[in-house]
Each structure stands twice: as structure tokens, then as C-alpha cells.
Enzyme design. Sequence first.
Site, PDB file in Angstrom:
ATOM      1  N   CYS A  95       0.832  -1.217   0.000  1.00 40.44           N
ATOM      2  CA  CYS A  95       0.000   0.000   0.000  1.00 40.44           C
ATOM      3  C   CYS A  95       0.868   1.269   0.000  1.00 40.44           C
ATOM      4  O   CYS A  95       1.876   1.357   0.703  1.00 40.44           O
ATOM      5  CB  CYS A  95      -0.905  -0.014   1.221  1.00 40.44           C
TER       6      CYS A  95
ATOM      7  N   CYS B  10       0.725   4.732   6.878  1.00 46.81           N
ATOM      8  CA  CYS B  10       0.141   4.582   8.218  1.00 46.81           C
ATOM      9  C   CYS B  10       1.144   3.853   9.129  1.00 46.81           C
ATOM     10  O   CYS B  10       1.576   2.734   8.820  1.00 46.81           O
ATOM     11  CB  CYS B  10      -1.159   3.798   8.134  1.00 46.81           C
TER      12      CYS B  10
ATOM     13  N   CYS C 284       0.637   0.147  10.334  1.00 46.98           N
ATOM     14  CA  CYS C 284       0.178  -0.876   9.396  1.00 46.98           C
ATOM     15  C   CYS C 284       1.304  -1.702   8.777  1.00 46.98           C
ATOM     16  O   CYS C 284       2.289  -1.170   8.263  1.00 46.98           O
ATOM     17  CB  CYS C 284      -0.652  -0.229   8.297  1.00 46.98           C
TER      18      CYS C 284
ATOM     19  N   CYS D 167     -16.354  -9.166   5.989  1.00 47.44           N
ATOM     20  CA  CYS D 167     -15.647  -7.915   5.703  1.00 47.44           C
ATOM     21  C   CYS D 167     -14.425  -8.221   4.840  1.00 47.44           C
ATOM     22  O   CYS D 167     -13.654  -9.121   5.163  1.00 47.44           O
ATOM     23  CB  CYS D 167     -15.182  -7.263   7.003  1.00 47.44           C
TER      24      CYS D 167
ATOM     25  N   CYS E 119     -19.184  -6.049   3.950  1.00 49.80           N
ATOM     26  CA  CYS E 119     -18.469  -4.799   4.247  1.00 49.80           C
ATOM     27  C   CYS E 119     -17.159  -4.803   3.453  1.00 49.80           C
ATOM     28  O   CYS E 119     -16.515  -5.842   3.322  1.00 49.80           O
ATOM     29  CB  CYS E 119     -18.171  -4.712   5.746  1.00 49.80           C
TER      30      CYS E 119
ATOM     31  N   CYS F 274     -18.939   2.389   8.503  1.00 50.15           N
ATOM     32  CA  CYS F 274     -18.194   1.706   9.558  1.00 50.15           C
ATOM     33  C   CYS F 274     -16.935   2.532   9.780  1.00 50.15           C
ATOM     34  O   CYS F 274     -16.075   2.610   8.899  1.00 50.15           O
ATOM     35  CB  CYS F 274     -17.842   0.287   9.122  1.00 50.15           C
TER      36      CYS F 274
HETATM   37  N1  SAM Z   1      -6.561   0.524   3.314  1.00 49.43           N
HETATM   38  C1  SAM Z   1      -7.812   0.614   3.938  1.00 49.43           C
HETATM   39  C2  SAM Z   1      -7.896   1.775   4.895  1.00 49.43           C
HETATM   40  O1  SAM Z   1      -6.895   2.199   5.414  1.00 49.43           O
HETATM   41  O2  SAM Z   1      -9.007   2.227   5.145  1.00 49.43           O
HETATM   42  C3  SAM Z   1      -8.251  -0.635   4.616  1.00 49.43           C
HETATM   43  C4  SAM Z   1      -7.369  -1.512   5.425  1.00 49.43           C
HETATM   44  S1  SAM Z   1      -6.823  -0.942   7.010  1.00 49.43           S
HETATM   45  C5  SAM Z   1      -5.708  -2.199   7.390  1.00 49.43           C
HETATM   46  C6  SAM Z   1      -8.176  -1.091   8.125  1.00 49.43           C
HETATM   47  C7  SAM Z   1      -7.970  -0.647   9.560  1.00 49.43           C
HETATM   48  O3  SAM Z   1      -7.302  -1.648  10.307  1.00 49.43           O
HETATM   49  C8  SAM Z   1      -7.139   0.590   9.807  1.00 49.43           C
HETATM   50  O4  SAM Z   1      -7.839   1.756   9.571  1.00 49.43           O
HETATM   51  C9  SAM Z   1      -6.794   0.443  11.275  1.00 49.43           C
HETATM   52  O5  SAM Z   1      -7.777   1.048  12.084  1.00 49.43           O
HETATM   53  C10 SAM Z   1      -6.798  -1.056  11.494  1.00 49.43           C
HETATM   54  N2  SAM Z   1      -5.436  -1.537  11.736  1.00 49.43           N
HETATM   55  C11 SAM Z   1      -4.478  -1.738  10.814  1.00 49.43           C
HETATM   56  N3  SAM Z   1      -3.323  -2.159  11.384  1.00 49.43           N
HETATM   57  C12 SAM Z   1      -3.559  -2.225  12.721  1.00 49.43           C
HETATM   58  C13 SAM Z   1      -2.758  -2.584  13.852  1.00 49.43           C
HETATM   59  N4  SAM Z   1      -1.496  -2.924  13.723  1.00 49.43           N
HETATM   60  N5  SAM Z   1      -3.329  -2.542  15.061  1.00 49.43           N
HETATM   61  C14 SAM Z   1      -4.625  -2.186  15.210  1.00 49.43           C
HETATM   62  N6  SAM Z   1      -5.419  -1.825  14.173  1.00 49.43           N
HETATM   63  C15 SAM Z   1      -4.909  -1.843  12.950  1.00 49.43           C
HETATM   64 FE1  SF4 Z   2      -2.733   1.177   3.426  1.00 49.99          FE
HETATM   65 FE2  SF4 Z   2      -2.557  -0.011   5.799  1.00 49.99          FE
HETATM   66 FE3  SF4 Z   2      -2.919   2.608   5.678  1.00 49.99          FE
HETATM   67 FE4  SF4 Z   2      -4.942   0.937   4.929  1.00 49.99          FE
HETATM   68  S1  SF4 Z   2      -4.083   1.171   6.985  1.00 49.99           S
HETATM   69  S2  SF4 Z   2      -4.227   2.792   3.865  1.00 49.99           S
HETATM   70  S3  SF4 Z   2      -3.714  -0.731   4.048  1.00 49.99           S
HETATM   71  S4  SF4 Z   2      -1.095   1.497   4.935  1.00 49.99           S
END
Ligand code: SAM
Ligand code: SF4
Length: 330
Positions: A66, A70, A73, A110, A142, A202
Site C-alpha cells: 500500500c 500509516c 500498518c 468484511c 463490508c 463503519c
Molecule cells: N486501506 C484501507 C484503509 O486504510 O481504510 C483498509 C485496510 S486498514 C488495514 C483497516 C484498519 O485496520 C485501519 O484503519 C486500522 O484502524 C486497522 N489496523 C491496521 N493495522 C492495525 C494494527 N497494527 N493494530 C490495530 N489496528 C490496525
Molecule cells: Fe494502506 Fe494499511 Fe494505511 Fe490501509 S491502513 S491505507 S492498508 S497502509
Amino acid sequence: MTFVESEFQISKDVQIRFDWTLDEIQNILKKPLIELLWESQQVHRIFNPRYKVQLASLLSVKTGGCEEDCAYCSQSMHNASDVTDQSDFDVLGVLAQAKAAKAAGADRFCMGWAWREIRDGKPFESMLEMVRGVREIGMEACVTGGMLTDLQAKRLADAGLTAYNHNLDTSPEYYEKIISTRTYQDRLETLYRVRAAGITVCCGGIIGMGETIKDRASLLKVLATMEPHPESVPINALVPIEGTPLQNLEMVDPLDLVRMVATARILMPTSRIRLSAGREELGKEAQILCLLAGADSIFYGDSLLTTSNPSVKADRDLLAAAGVIVNWDE
Ligand code: SAM
Ligand code: SF4
Ligand code: DTB
């Protein structure tokens, strides 16, 4: 007095509000825990008297690579975690997983795409087919896939999408410490588009990323002043993943998660409050406290997106120990 009568008496006093202030929310978050739990339980019992818990299963359709940065992530290409760009699931593979999730007792499916934004073309056409397929087998569907356009939102709505997940993750004030490749406003605009297309929202966040109590209150304020409230509010505890900038943070105090859930329940009485990532680090007592505080959904299945989740067996035992109602009890 019968239960129904007492329920009616309490419910007369509960108003759904959209004008919560930061001070009010901070005061709720900081209440003596025993009092906070009592208040949230009263609200919860009115709106969910049978303590029904929704089981939602999660599948990462497109994992890794991606463009966003973040800090929490594993799927960001800016982070050095083990997750690499994997080949995507195809439509039949996804629908087979959805059927298995339904057979195991889930009623929401989801699907995640590690994208900054949805792009038109074959992957989006497949996403639409997956949504149609999940709805056809009788589950809520979802999708989470980053930002989208009005037309993409409309096409997802036409395919029958129940909800779009797009988290705000933290407060507007703390956001730039966590993500630099997009703004809070980008996130809000996507949420408006989802809502305008008639898809339920959501939207939630993560605690344990180094934020203050005020940041937590500020995130909850953004959510609780949306009108209508998001139908679903996932509360995640940070899972510190090796190779991400947040890898060395400690798991948040479980009681902070209980407080966050209880406060979300008080602020948004009719929303589904989902106890999301981080459950593996919690004992069953802390999870049951979260259910008592007002959580009415969990992610159910052996994995989340790239990390593990409590096993189906452990969750069946947990739900039975708590004595809550799930799909297969009805
Ligand atoms: N890329 C899309 C987005 O950012 O909306 C969808 C995937 S993203 C992985 C979905 C959510 O998972 C993130 O917004 C975050 O709240 C949660 N998430 C991701 N990594 C995480 C982590 N290490 N610990 C807790 N929550 C996490
Ligand atoms: Fe990409 Fe992870 Fe951020 Fe979702 S949470 S936008 S998958 S880097
Ligand atoms: C949400 O708020 N949490 C879920 C779901 N929405 C998509 C995802 C949690 C991901 C946890 C880290 C991982 O497995 O990579």
C-alpha cells in the site's frame, strides 16, 4: 416490575445526541470505572436487551504494497514489516471463504484491500462481484479499500454493499504523527461519499498509539457528532507489528479499552461497537468487561488482515462463558 417496564422507564431518559462536547466526552472517559460501566450498561441494556453480539469475519483480499504510510500498518510499502505484496484472492476464492465463515456462524463478511484508493478496472469489477456474491449467500457485506469516488460508491451501493469501513483512527490533532500521505479531511470526504450513496458507515479507530486521553475524546467527538452516527464503530487496540514505526509500543492497558468501548456506547447508543484488533492480548475477563461495557460485535475467525485473532474455538467458549446471544442461538 417486569423487565420490559423497567426498560421503558429508563429509555424515556436516553436521547440520541449529536452535540457532544470535548469536555463532556473527556469527563465520561475519565469517570471512576465502576460508574462508567454502570452508565454504559444501562444504555446498552435498553438498546440491546438480549446482549446480542454480531460475529463478523474478515478476509484480506489484496494484501500489502500500500502507498499510504500509516505508522501502525504492516501493509504499507513505507514500513519494513514481513508482509509483502501477495497475489489477490479471486471471486470464487473469496466466496468460498464467505460460505465457510457463514457455516462457522458469522453473519457479516468484511473484505479488505490494501489500497490508498479504489481504482477502476478489473479489480474493482471483481470487488463488485464479491459484494453481490456475499449478499446472495445471505450475509452482510463490508468492504474497506481506501478512498473512493461518488460513482464507485454508487456502484458499490447498487451491488448491495451493506457497509464501507474507513477508520479515522485517531484525533484530528494527532493524525499527522501517524499518517503523512493523506489528511483527516480526505478521510472525512470519503465518509461523506459513502453516506451519500446510501451505504452504512463503519468508522472507528485505534488506541495505544501514543495518543492522550484528550486525543481519544477528540476522535470520539468527531464520530459522535456525525449525524447520523456511524452504524458501526470498530475500536482497535494497537497490535504493534515488527517493522512498523510503532513496533516498540506496549499493548494498551485493557481497562483503557474497556473505557473507550463504554464511552462509545454512551455517546452512540444505537451503533454497533466492534471490539476489533488486539483481542489476542486480552484475557477473557477483559473481553467480557468490554461486552458488558457495550461492545456488541467481534471479529470472528482465526485471522484479521495480517495478524492473528483468537481461534474460533476460543471465541465460542468466550461467548458461552459471557452468556450473550449470537446468531446460532436464535
Ligand atoms: N486501506 C484501507 C484503509 O486504510 O481504510 C483498509 C485496510 S486498514 C488495514 C483497516 C484498519 O485496520 C485501519 O484503519 C486500522 O484502524 C486497522 N489496523 C491496521 N493495522 C492495525 C494494527 N497494527 N493494530 C490495530 N489496528 C490496525
Ligand atoms: Fe494502506 Fe494499511 Fe494505511 Fe490501509 S491502513 S491505507 S492498508 S497502509
Ligand atoms: C478495523 O477497524 N479493524 C479490522 C477491520 N476494521 C478491517 C482490521 C484490523 C487489522 C489488524 C492488523 C492486521 O491484521 O494487519
